[in-house]
Enzyme design. Structure first.
Site, PDB file in Angstrom:
ATOM      1  N   GLN A  27       0.798  -1.217   0.000  1.00 29.70           N
ATOM      2  CA  GLN A  27       0.000   0.000   0.000  1.00 29.70           C
ATOM      3  C   GLN A  27       0.836   1.275   0.000  1.00 29.70           C
ATOM      4  O   GLN A  27       0.332   2.340  -0.355  1.00 29.70           O
ATOM      5  CB  GLN A  27      -0.945  -0.003   1.202  1.00 29.70           C
TER       6      GLN A  27
ATOM      7  N   ASN B  43      -2.080 -10.784   8.714  1.00 24.29           N
ATOM      8  CA  ASN B  43      -3.024  -9.695   8.933  1.00 24.29           C
ATOM      9  C   ASN B  43      -4.447 -10.117   8.564  1.00 24.29           C
ATOM     10  O   ASN B  43      -4.683 -10.684   7.502  1.00 24.29           O
ATOM     11  CB  ASN B  43      -2.629  -8.487   8.072  1.00 24.29           C
TER      12      ASN B  43
ATOM     13  N   ASN C 108      -7.868  -5.478  14.636  1.00 23.23           N
ATOM     14  CA  ASN C 108      -8.243  -4.349  13.790  1.00 23.23           C
ATOM     15  C   ASN C 108      -9.717  -4.074  14.026  1.00 23.23           C
ATOM     16  O   ASN C 108     -10.559  -4.950  13.773  1.00 23.23           O
ATOM     17  CB  ASN C 108      -8.001  -4.640  12.314  1.00 23.23           C
TER      18      ASN C 108
ATOM     19  N   GLU D  57      -5.090  -1.614  14.111  1.00 23.18           N
ATOM     20  CA  GLU D  57      -5.680  -0.699  13.132  1.00 23.18           C
ATOM     21  C   GLU D  57      -6.966  -0.121  13.692  1.00 23.18           C
ATOM     22  O   GLU D  57      -7.812  -0.847  14.224  1.00 23.18           O
ATOM     23  CB  GLU D  57      -5.992  -1.403  11.805  1.00 23.18           C
TER      24      GLU D  57
ATOM     25  N   TRP E 238      -4.728   3.769  11.713  1.00 22.89           N
ATOM     26  CA  TRP E 238      -4.587   3.488  10.292  1.00 22.89           C
ATOM     27  C   TRP E 238      -5.063   4.727   9.553  1.00 22.89           C
ATOM     28  O   TRP E 238      -6.193   5.156   9.725  1.00 22.89           O
ATOM     29  CB  TRP E 238      -5.431   2.284   9.877  1.00 22.89           C
TER      30      TRP E 238
END
Length: 504
Positions: free
Chosen positions: A43, A186, A327, A398, A441
């Protein structure tokens, strides 16, 4: 007929971050609690074909037009890492979560290590350490080397366990003297569902009527892939604990995307369905990690589709994590509704609904934003882990708020979102949650898995139209810096702060 479980994301406005005010301060958190931010390799790094890197399944997914753009250049973090680390230092980050590109480090997926890739990650880690920032490393963030996908089907084949373990071994050996926080995979639960059930994530595998893909089997593959995720995680963790942990004094964990789930009504059916949905989404991985096997309710619903663990594998799983990476983005409401489709015709979502109900995301942008503006859900998620899984150490890895990429640098909605979620986090910690870190994030704007460059989560804007990919501080960067440097204890709105991050 397939019935979708409806996860209504309509949260009352009075509970949203927009209406919240808080007095939370950095100094309210325990000693040793770490605050940071994060990104992932594909990313932000760019340099997709430079210095020996080969494609990953995410490259292929993006280049096939599934996202809207590619990460070929992204935020150009590969070339701008020194500038980014300087920004991290100026912001006051205590930790930085990033992922290693497997295909940059080991281009063929196994065997020879790429010296250029090794050099880059060594330099990046050293740069973080020299600026007093803890590196928190994720080994796999949706970007399996395409060569392994082509050779034997990647995560669908048990051969992946050995290859992932060998890759992890290289990382532990080369970087473990400076990296003390390792996350293996992840969002393992969402990776399995999105990549192999619905086809909305790499490697885009699914089957009708559950998705529109060129190949795949939505009924079986998510269970197979999840099984291999767990075996690969436990194998890598076992290796770390046996060969490295005593000397390096680090920790290893697995990351999950977790919703805070609430029944849509107080009916017995909605309450029962909510518990069932939470078990499927979270217990799918946590039960094997804590108890050595999948939840009984899942085995009953999925039947022969769900793989079995050997006694050795079960034992290894129960000793395979030092923390859980969470997350958290949204709170969802679960509503009951009948589904009587036979098991052999049901996908994962259908198995949740088996003989009782169903759930899945429903509603438009407004309801999604409402769900994301439910900060109490973060406390709810942490309470769930405390009450159901022995209160394990947790890093919130996140938490973020999306805005249009062309939005003003005055991202006040994101500031309010951050502030309210930090208050919810503090409530959970004060109530006994063993949470030890929080990462926003994202640090800089990135190539997002959903939407490419059309939306942004960054504290710093990246001008993707500029060849130099200049960074510009948003209001949220200033606010977070103010929070981290202990300059106040309320929502920070003074945009004329003495702290002015430099622009690169």
């Amino acid at each position: 007929m397939r019935l979708f479980l409806l996860l209504f994301l309509s949260i009352p406005a009075a509970s949203s971050a927009e209406s919240s005010s808080t007095s939370v301060s950095r100094v309210d958190f325990p000693k040793g609690f770490v605050f940071g931010s994060g990104t992932s390799a594909y990313q932000v790094e760019g340099a997709a074909s430079e210095d020996g890197r080969t494609p990953s399944i995410w490259d292929t997914f993006a280049h096939n037009g599934n996202v809207g753009g590619t990460g070929d250049v992204a935020s150009d973090g590969y070339h701008k890492y020194k500038e980014d680390v300087k920004l991290m230092k100026e912001t006051g980050l205590e930790g930085y979560r990033f992922s290693i590109s497997w295909s940059r480090l080991i281009p063929r997926g196994r065997g020879e290590v790429n010296s250029k890739g090794l050099e880059y990650y060594n330099n990046f880690i050293n740069e973080l350490i020299s600026h007093g920032i803890e590196p928190h490393v994720t080994l796999l963030h949706f970007d399996l080397p395409q060569v392994l996908e082509d050779e034997y089907g990647g995560w669908l084949n048990p051969r992946i366990v050995d290859d992932f373990t060998a890759y992890a071994d290289v990382c532990f050996r080369e970087f473990g003297d400076r990296v003390s926080h390792w996350t293996t995979i992840n969002e393992a639960n969402i990776f399995a569902l999105g990549g192999y059930g619905q086809g909305i994530l790499p490697p885009k595998r699914c089957s009708p009527p559950f998705g529109n893909c060129s190949s795949g089997n939505s009924i079986v593959e998510p269970y197979v892939v999840a099984h291999h995720f767990l075996l690969a995680h436990s194998s890598a963790a076992s290796l770390y604990k046996k060969n490295y942990q005593a000397k390096q004094q680090g920790s290893v964990g697995l990351n999950l995307l977790v919703f805070h789930m609430l029944p849509a009504t107080n009916s017995t059916a909605d309450i029962s369905s909510t518990k069932r949905a939470q078990i499927f989404f979270t217990g799918w991985f946590m039960e094997p990690l804590v108890h050595g096997d999948y939840p009984k309710i899942m085995r009953k619903a999925a039947g022969k589709k769900m793989p079995k663990f050997s006694s050795k594998q079960s034992k290894q799983l129960m000793n395979s994590f030092d923390f859980v990476g969470v997350n958290y983005y949204a709170t969802v409401n679960v509503v009951d509704g009948p589904n009587h489709v036979p098991a052999y015709q049901r996908d994962f979502m259908g198995d949740i609904c088996a003989n009782i109900t169903g759930l899945w995301m429903s509603g438009g942008r407004e309801s999604m934003e409402a769900g994301m503006n439910a900060p109490y859900g973060l406390k709810g998620v942490l309470e769930y882990f405390k009450q159901n899984y022995g209160n394990p150490p947790i890093y919130v890895q996140e938490n973020g708020y999306p805005m249009p990429s062309n939005a003003s640098l005055d991202d006040t909605p994101r500031v309010k979102h951050m502030s309210a979620h930090l208050e919810s986090l503090l409530d959970a910690v004060r109530n006994g949650s063993n949470t030890t870190g929080f990462f926003t994030w994202s640090f800089v704007d990135a190539f997002e898995l959903f939407g490419g460059y059309s939306s942004s989560y960054g504290l710093y804007r990246v001008d993707f139209g500029d060849k130099e990919r200049k960074r510009y501080p948003k209001h949220s960067a200033r606010w977070y810096s103010h929070f981290l440097k202990r300059r106040g204890n309320s929502i920070y709105t003074d945009k004329s702060s003495s702290y002015v991050p430099q622009i690169y």
